[in-house]
Motif scaffolding. Structure first.
Motif, short mmCIF file in Angstrom:
data_model
loop_
_atom_site.label_atom_id
_atom_site.label_comp_id
_atom_site.label_asym_id
_atom_site.label_seq_id
_atom_site.Cartn_x
_atom_site.Cartn_y
_atom_site.Cartn_z
N MET C 1 0.85 -1.20 0.00
CA MET C 1 0.00 0.00 0.00
C MET C 1 0.89 1.25 0.00
O MET C 1 1.47 1.60 1.01
CB MET C 1 -0.92 -0.01 1.22
N GLN C 2 0.98 1.91 -1.15
CA GLN C 2 1.83 3.10 -1.27
C GLN C 2 1.01 4.36 -1.01
O GLN C 2 1.52 5.36 -0.56
CB GLN C 2 2.41 3.18 -2.70
N ARG C 3 -0.27 4.30 -1.37
CA ARG C 3 -1.14 5.46 -1.20
C ARG C 3 -2.37 5.06 -0.39
O ARG C 3 -2.64 3.89 -0.18
CB ARG C 3 -1.61 5.96 -2.57
N SER C 52 -4.71 3.98 5.11
CA SER C 52 -3.62 4.82 4.60
C SER C 52 -2.28 4.45 5.23
O SER C 52 -2.21 4.20 6.44
CB SER C 52 -3.93 6.29 4.90
N PRO C 53 -1.23 4.45 4.41
CA PRO C 53 0.13 4.26 4.96
C PRO C 53 0.57 5.45 5.81
O PRO C 53 1.65 5.41 6.37
CB PRO C 53 0.99 4.12 3.71
#
Lengths: 255, 255, 255, 255
Positions: C1-3, C52-53
Motif C-alpha cells: 500500500m503506497q497510497r 492509509s500508509p
C-alpha cells in the motif's frame, strides 16, 4: 531501490495446504525466537528474500567477515498436513509507510502461494518481571478464535488494549480483505529483554496447532543463559543499592 | 527534483580494468581523506556529478563566493594496471530511503562502466584515544577476503559486530547481486574527530593493493595540525580539572 | 500500500442535498465526540472505509478479540432536508504529506457525491481550566460566515491566531478551490483531556444548523464521568501538595 | 495532493527583461520583509499560487475569519527597465525533499517566463546584538559577483562558511544549470528576531540594483516597534537580574 524488492530463489512452487508463520523482531523477540527455532528444527529452506529501503541503511557482518544487507526472508518447511512458510528477518520497517508497503507485499505473496491461514507470532509486554505461561491471541474472525481457544490460547476482551504495532497486527487485520484467516499469538513477557522462556510457551501452542513435536533444547539453553545474565544483573543492582544505602554508623556520623 | 540526478561530464568512456574506490564522509572522515588524497595525487578528473533530494537542502560556498549544491562526484584516474574511479562527496544521504536509492544508482554506474571490483573506505570507531595502525576489512565473498589478507588487512570474526551503516556497507553487500567483488576497508580511529593519521594507515594498504606510491606530505601535515589541536584541547582540559580540584588548603577551609 | 485506499461499501449512491460533517480526532476530541454521537443517534450507515500508509502502523482490538486496521470511515445518515455524510476515524495522518493526500481524497469524494457544504468539527484550546459555552468558527467565504453567525457561532477577528492544524483546517481551505462552501466549528475546551461538555455545546449548534433534535444522554453521562475523574485528580494533587508543604512543626525542627 | 501544485491566475504573460526576486521566510525574516515591502510599494499583482504537501499541514486565518492554506505565491511588478517577479510566501518546505522539489518547480517557472536573473534575499546571522549595515553576497558566477560589488554588496572569502540552507541557496546554485545568473543577498542580522532594520539596508541595495526609489515608511515604523519591544525585554531582564542578585542585607540575614 525506491520500493521493496522481492528476490525469488525457487520458481514454480506447488504447496500443500500452505500456512504462513510470521516471526519478525518485536517485543522480547518472542516471535522471532519461535519462528527461527522452527526453521532450524524443520530444516526449512529459504525460498525468497526481501530487501527494502524501509529497513535500516545498514549491513550485517557474518562470522566469516562477509556482509549481507538487512533483509526479511521466507523459508519453506513441512509439518504433517501442511507446507509451512516462515517469514523471518533482521528488522521490521523503520518507517510508518514501509510497514504498510511491506505488509502489502507479504500478503501478495501469501495470495500467490495460496496460503490458507496466517499465524503471526509476537510478545505481549506485561511490564512485570514474573513469568507467565499464558499465550494471548487475537484473530481476524470469531470462528478462528473459537478454533484456536481449544489449543490453550487465551482471548481476553479488548486485549491488548493499546492495539498491536507493526507487522504482526497489520498482517492479521489486512489478510481479512484477502479472504485469509489469520491470528496473532503472543507469549506473555516482561518485554525488556530477549525472552526464550516465553518463546517456549508459545512454541508449545504452535506445535499443538501443527500436531508436531520439536526438540526445544536450544531454546532451553538460551533461556538458561538469559537467566544467568539476569541473575548477575540483579546481584550487581543489589550490590549498588547496598553501597548507596548508608549504614547506621554513617547516619550517626552525619548527626 | 524527486529523485537523485546524475550529470555526465564525459561521454563514451572506455575503461581499462576499472576499479571503484568509494570515500564518502563517515567515521573520522578516514575514507573521505584517503579517496580525496588519491584524487589529488593521481590527478583524477571529474566525470560525473550526483545531486539528490536526500542530501541536506543546502549549498556550500567556494573561496571566490560562488556557491555549489551539496553533491557526490565520480573522478577518473589511473593506477598502473587499472583505471580507478573515485566516488567522493560532501555528504551521504540524510534519509534511510535515500541511502538505498543512491547505492542503487552507484551500482548502476559501476555496472555500466564495467567495474571489476569496489573498495569502500571508512573508519572503524574504537572509542579509545590511542592510535592503532590496523586496517580492518569485510568483503562480499571469502575468496576476496583471502586475497586482501595478503596486503595486511585484518579480518576479525563477526566484526564490526554492530554492522556497517551507510554507503560503505550497502555498496559491498548489494554489489554481490550485481556480480561485482567488493570489500570495505576501515582504518581504526578513535572516531571523535577527523583522523588523518588513520587515513595514512589506510592509504598505505590501498597503495599496496594498486601497487603504486603516492606523496603523503599533505596528509602528514593535516595529521600534525590535528595533533597540535588535540594537544591544546588536552591542556585546556587539564587546566580546568586543576581549577575544579580543590587544593588541600581549600579542603581545610571547609572543614 | 503506497497510497491511501478507499473501500466502497455501497455503490450508486443518490443523495439529497448532501452535507459532509467531519469529526476526526483532535483537541479535546470535541469534533470526534460530536460526529460519532450523531452517527449513533441518526443511525447512520457506513458507506466507505479509508486505509492509509500515513496512519500509525497499528491495529486496534475489538471487544471480541478480532482486530481492525486504523481507518477513517464515511457514514450516511438523514437530517430532515439533508442527507448527511459523516467522516470519522481512529487517527489523522501521522505525516505532513499524508494530511494533504488524505484531504485531497476526501474532497474528491465530496465532489463525487455532490456535497453542497462541509462542516469540520473541532476543539479550540483555551489553555484555561474553566469551561465556556462558546462555539468559534472560521469559513471559506464571508457569506457563509454571516449565515452561520445567526446560529450562535462566534467569529473573532483573525482567530485562531495560530491557524488550524490538520484535516479540520485543510478541508475548509481547499474546498474553496472545489467550489464547496465550508466552515470549521470549534468548541472551546481546556484542551488537555477528552471534553464531552464542550462537545455538548458544539452539538447544540449543529442541531440548530440541521434543524434536528437528538438525545444527548450518552454525552451527558460521559461529561459526568470526566468530571468525577477530574475531581479525583484534583483531590490527589491537593493531597500531594499537602504532603510536600512542611507543617510549622517541621519548620521549627529545621531551625 | 502528492506533489506541489501550481495555480496560474494569469495566462499568456509576456514579460520585459524579467528578473525574479525571492523573499521567503528565513533568518530574521529579512528577505521576506524586503520582498513583501516591494510587492506593496510597486503594486505588484499576484499571478501564481503554489501549494505543497511539504508545507505545514495547516491553514492561516484572515482578519475576516476566512481561512487560506499555507502557500507561496508569485507577484508581478514593474521597475523601470524590468518586469520583476516576486516569490514570497508563508513557509518554506518542512522536509528536505520538499526543498529540492519546490526549487525545481520555481526554476521551471523562471525558465518558462524567460527570467534573466534571480536575486534571492535573506538574512546573515551574526549572533551579535549590534546592528551592521553590511549586505553580504554570494552568486553562481564570478562575473555577476564583480557586477554586484559595484552596488555596495560585500563578498567575503568562503562566507557564509556554514553554507546557506533552504531555497535562497538552492535557487542560486541550481539556476546555474539552467543558464540563469543568480545571486543571494543577505542583510546582516542578530538573527534572533524579525529584523526590519536589516531589511532596510538590504532594500537600499535592491533599489540601487533596479535604479528605483520606494517609500520605506512602513519598514521604519516596524523597526521602531521592534526596538521598543527589545527595550522592554531588556528592562525586564535587568529587573529580573536585580531581583535575583541578593542585596547585602539579604546576605547578612542568611548569615
Amino acid at each position: 531501490m525506491q520500493r521493496s524488492t522481492l528476490v525469488r530463489l525457487k520458481e514454480n512452487l506447488e504447496l500443500k495446504n500452505p500456512i504462513l508463520v510470521v516471526g519478525l523482531p518485536g517485543v522480547g523477540l518472542v516471535g522471532k525466537l519461535v519462528a527461527e527455532h522452527l526453521v532450524d528444527e524443520l530444516g526449512a529452506e529459504k525460498i525468497m528474500e526481501v530487501y527494502s529501503p524501509h529497513f535500516p541503511p545498514q549491513v550485517l557482518v557474518n562470522k566469516d567477515c562477509t556482509v549481507r544487507p538487512v533483509s526479511n526472508a521466507i523459508y519453506l518447511g513441512k509439518a504433517k498436513e501442511n507446507d509451512v512458510l516462515f517469514l523471518v528477518g533482521d528488522h521490521q520497517s523503520t518507517t510508518t509507510q514501509g510497514h504498510y508497503e511491506l505488509c502489502s507485499l507479504y500478503l501478495d505473496i501469501a495470495e500467490e502461494l495460496g496460503v490458507l491461514r496466517i499465524y503471526t507470532l509476537g510478545g505481549y509486554p506485561t511490564g512485570k518481571l514474573t513469568y507467565e505461561e499464558t499465550v494471548l491471541g487475537v484473530a481476524n474472525n470469531t470462528d478462528l478464535i473459537e478454533e484456536i481457544k481449544a489449543y490453550g490460547v487465551e482471548f481476553r476482551e479488548s486485549e491488548p488494549s493499546g492495539g498491536i504495532v507493526g507487522a504482526s497486527g497489520l498482517l492479521v487485520a489486512f489478510s481479512k480483505m484477502r479472504g485469509i484467516d489469520a491470528a496473532c499469538l503472543m507469549g506473555m513477557t516482561p518485554g525488556y529483554l530477549m525472552d526464550p522462556k516465553s518463546a517456549q510457551s508459545l512454541l508449545k501452542v504452535i506445535c499443538k496447532l501443527f500436531d508436531i513435536e520439536v526438540n526445544t533444547e536450544s531454546l532451553e539453553k538460551k533461556a538458561e543463559e538469559m537467566e544467568s545474565i539476569l541473575e548477575k544483573l540483579k546481584e550487581k543492582e543489589e550490590q549498588q543499592i547496598q553501597e548507596i544505602k548508608p549504614s547506621e554508623e554513617d547516619l550517626r556520623y552525619i548527626g
